[in-house]
Write a protein that holds these residues in place. Sequence first.
Motif, PDB file in Angstrom:
ATOM      1  N   ILE A  88      77.140  -7.799 -39.352  1.00  9.56           N
ATOM      2  CA  ILE A  88      77.262  -6.352 -39.442  1.00  9.56           C
ATOM      3  C   ILE A  88      78.470  -5.984 -38.594  1.00  9.56           C
ATOM      4  CG2 ILE A  88      76.215  -4.124 -38.894  1.00  9.56           C
ATOM      5  CD1 ILE A  88      73.472  -5.572 -39.172  1.00  9.56           C
ATOM      6  N   PHE A  89      79.472  -5.349 -39.208  1.00  6.61           N
ATOM      7  CA  PHE A  89      80.706  -5.002 -38.508  1.00  6.61           C
ATOM      8  C   PHE A  89      80.920  -3.498 -38.614  1.00  6.61           C
ATOM      9  CE2 PHE A  89      85.558  -4.925 -38.692  1.00  6.61           C
ATOM     10  CZ  PHE A  89      85.689  -4.944 -37.309  1.00  6.61           C
ATOM     11  N   VAL A  90      80.955  -2.841 -37.457  1.00  6.01           N
ATOM     12  CA  VAL A  90      81.197  -1.403 -37.397  1.00  6.01           C
ATOM     13  C   VAL A  90      82.498  -1.203 -36.639  1.00  6.01           C
ATOM     14  CG1 VAL A  90      80.353   0.830 -36.570  1.00  6.01           C
ATOM     15  CG2 VAL A  90      78.722  -0.900 -37.375  1.00  6.01           C
TER      16      VAL A  90
ATOM     17  N   ALA B 254      69.249   2.909 -35.581  1.00  9.32           N
ATOM     18  CA  ALA B 254      69.360   1.513 -35.185  1.00  9.32           C
ATOM     19  C   ALA B 254      70.364   0.760 -36.028  1.00  9.32           C
ATOM     20  CB  ALA B 254      68.003   0.832 -35.292  1.00  9.32           C
ATOM     21  N   ILE B 255      70.929  -0.254 -35.412  1.00  6.68           N
ATOM     22  CA  ILE B 255      71.707  -1.272 -36.098  1.00  6.68           C
ATOM     23  C   ILE B 255      70.998  -2.573 -35.745  1.00  6.68           C
ATOM     24  CG2 ILE B 255      73.917  -2.461 -36.272  1.00  6.68           C
ATOM     25  CD1 ILE B 255      75.234   0.169 -35.271  1.00  6.68           C
ATOM     26  N   PHE B 256      70.538  -3.330 -36.765  1.00  7.73           N
ATOM     27  CA  PHE B 256      69.780  -4.533 -36.443  1.00  7.73           C
ATOM     28  C   PHE B 256      69.982  -5.632 -37.470  1.00  7.73           C
ATOM     29  CE2 PHE B 256      67.000  -1.913 -39.008  1.00  7.73           C
ATOM     30  CZ  PHE B 256      66.417  -2.813 -39.876  1.00  7.73           C
TER      31      PHE B 256
ATOM     32  N   ILE C 244      70.537  -1.254 -30.707  1.00  8.04           N
ATOM     33  CA  ILE C 244      71.173  -2.347 -31.424  1.00  8.04           C
ATOM     34  C   ILE C 244      70.357  -3.590 -31.109  1.00  8.04           C
ATOM     35  CG2 ILE C 244      73.275  -3.695 -31.721  1.00  8.04           C
ATOM     36  CD1 ILE C 244      74.782  -1.219 -30.537  1.00  8.04           C
ATOM     37  N   THR C 245      69.879  -4.278 -32.150  1.00  5.77           N
ATOM     38  CA  THR C 245      68.971  -5.406 -31.947  1.00  5.77           C
ATOM     39  C   THR C 245      69.284  -6.547 -32.904  1.00  5.77           C
ATOM     40  OG1 THR C 245      67.192  -3.876 -31.347  1.00  5.77           O
ATOM     41  CG2 THR C 245      66.540  -6.094 -31.938  1.00  5.77           C
ATOM     42  N   THR C 246      69.235  -7.774 -32.382  1.00  7.29           N
ATOM     43  CA  THR C 246      69.162  -8.967 -33.216  1.00  7.29           C
ATOM     44  C   THR C 246      67.878  -9.674 -32.815  1.00  7.29           C
ATOM     45  OG1 THR C 246      70.459 -10.330 -31.677  1.00  7.29           O
ATOM     46  CG2 THR C 246      71.670  -9.238 -33.448  1.00  7.29           C
ATOM     47  N   SER C 247      67.159 -10.217 -33.805  1.00  5.18           N
ATOM     48  CA  SER C 247      65.886 -10.857 -33.478  1.00  5.18           C
ATOM     49  C   SER C 247      65.564 -11.948 -34.488  1.00  5.18           C
ATOM     50  CB  SER C 247      64.760  -9.824 -33.452  1.00  5.18           C
ATOM     51  OG  SER C 247      64.664  -9.162 -34.682  1.00  5.18           O
TER      52      SER C 247
ATOM     53  N   ILE D  17      75.221  -9.963 -30.227  1.00  2.00           N
ATOM     54  CA  ILE D  17      75.699  -8.589 -30.254  1.00  2.00           C
ATOM     55  C   ILE D  17      76.993  -8.560 -29.453  1.00  2.00           C
ATOM     56  CG2 ILE D  17      75.259  -6.205 -29.559  1.00  2.00           C
ATOM     57  CD1 ILE D  17      72.226  -6.915 -29.774  1.00  2.00           C
ATOM     58  N   LEU D  18      78.072  -8.117 -30.083  1.00  2.00           N
ATOM     59  CA  LEU D  18      79.375  -8.023 -29.441  1.00  2.00           C
ATOM     60  C   LEU D  18      79.837  -6.584 -29.541  1.00  2.00           C
ATOM     61  CD1 LEU D  18      80.813 -11.099 -31.356  1.00  2.00           C
ATOM     62  CD2 LEU D  18      79.825 -11.138 -29.080  1.00  2.00           C
ATOM     63  N   ILE D  19      80.070  -5.937 -28.408  1.00  2.00           N
ATOM     64  CA  ILE D  19      80.515  -4.548 -28.388  1.00  2.00           C
ATOM     65  C   ILE D  19      81.839  -4.480 -27.640  1.00  2.00           C
ATOM     66  CG2 ILE D  19      80.009  -2.186 -27.664  1.00  2.00           C
ATOM     67  CD1 ILE D  19      77.014  -2.947 -27.723  1.00  2.00           C
ATOM     68  N   GLU D  20      82.868  -3.982 -28.314  1.00  5.76           N
ATOM     69  CA  GLU D  20      84.184  -3.752 -27.706  1.00  5.76           C
ATOM     70  C   GLU D  20      84.448  -2.258 -27.757  1.00  5.76           C
ATOM     71  OE1 GLU D  20      87.207  -6.014 -29.657  1.00  5.76           O
ATOM     72  OE2 GLU D  20      86.121  -7.893 -29.442  1.00  5.76           O
TER      73      GLU D  20
END
Length: 154
Positions: free
Chosen positions: A15-17, A31-33, A71-74, A84-87
Amino acid sequence: MRDGVDSPDTFAGIIFVQATGVVQLNGIGSAIFSSVGSSAEDAVGASANSGIVLIQAGSVEIDGRLGGAGITTSNFDQGGAGSILIESDTDVIVRGRGGIVESTTSSSIPIFSTSTDQEPGLILIEAQRVGILNGAAIRVDNDGTGEPGLISIE
């Protein structure tokens, strides 16, 4: 399992935002998951990894004061928890008890799980300022026997 083929390198996707302004998640259900194995039917024999969530933005705001937002990955069976990578050019702000950035593994249906040594999650945040306010959380979690994961804030 993807297209009926069991593969260790199968994962839920990316998922790329990308935004020049603010990425905002506010209130219940914002949410973004990326998740693998959410029910008994999905989890039986699931060996895929959860996906990657990548956000590049001017700023990121997650406001959980009005309910869950995050924001979740599971991964709820075998495989990795995801990343999860946030820049952010400026701020990453997570606020309120329902605000969360989380990467987690858990065998929610232990009778179907053949492995408790799941790969841990990874959260990388790069910003000028990071705020975790009013009961919000940034966390990695592994309910199995493996490593708990990594959080890196720069």
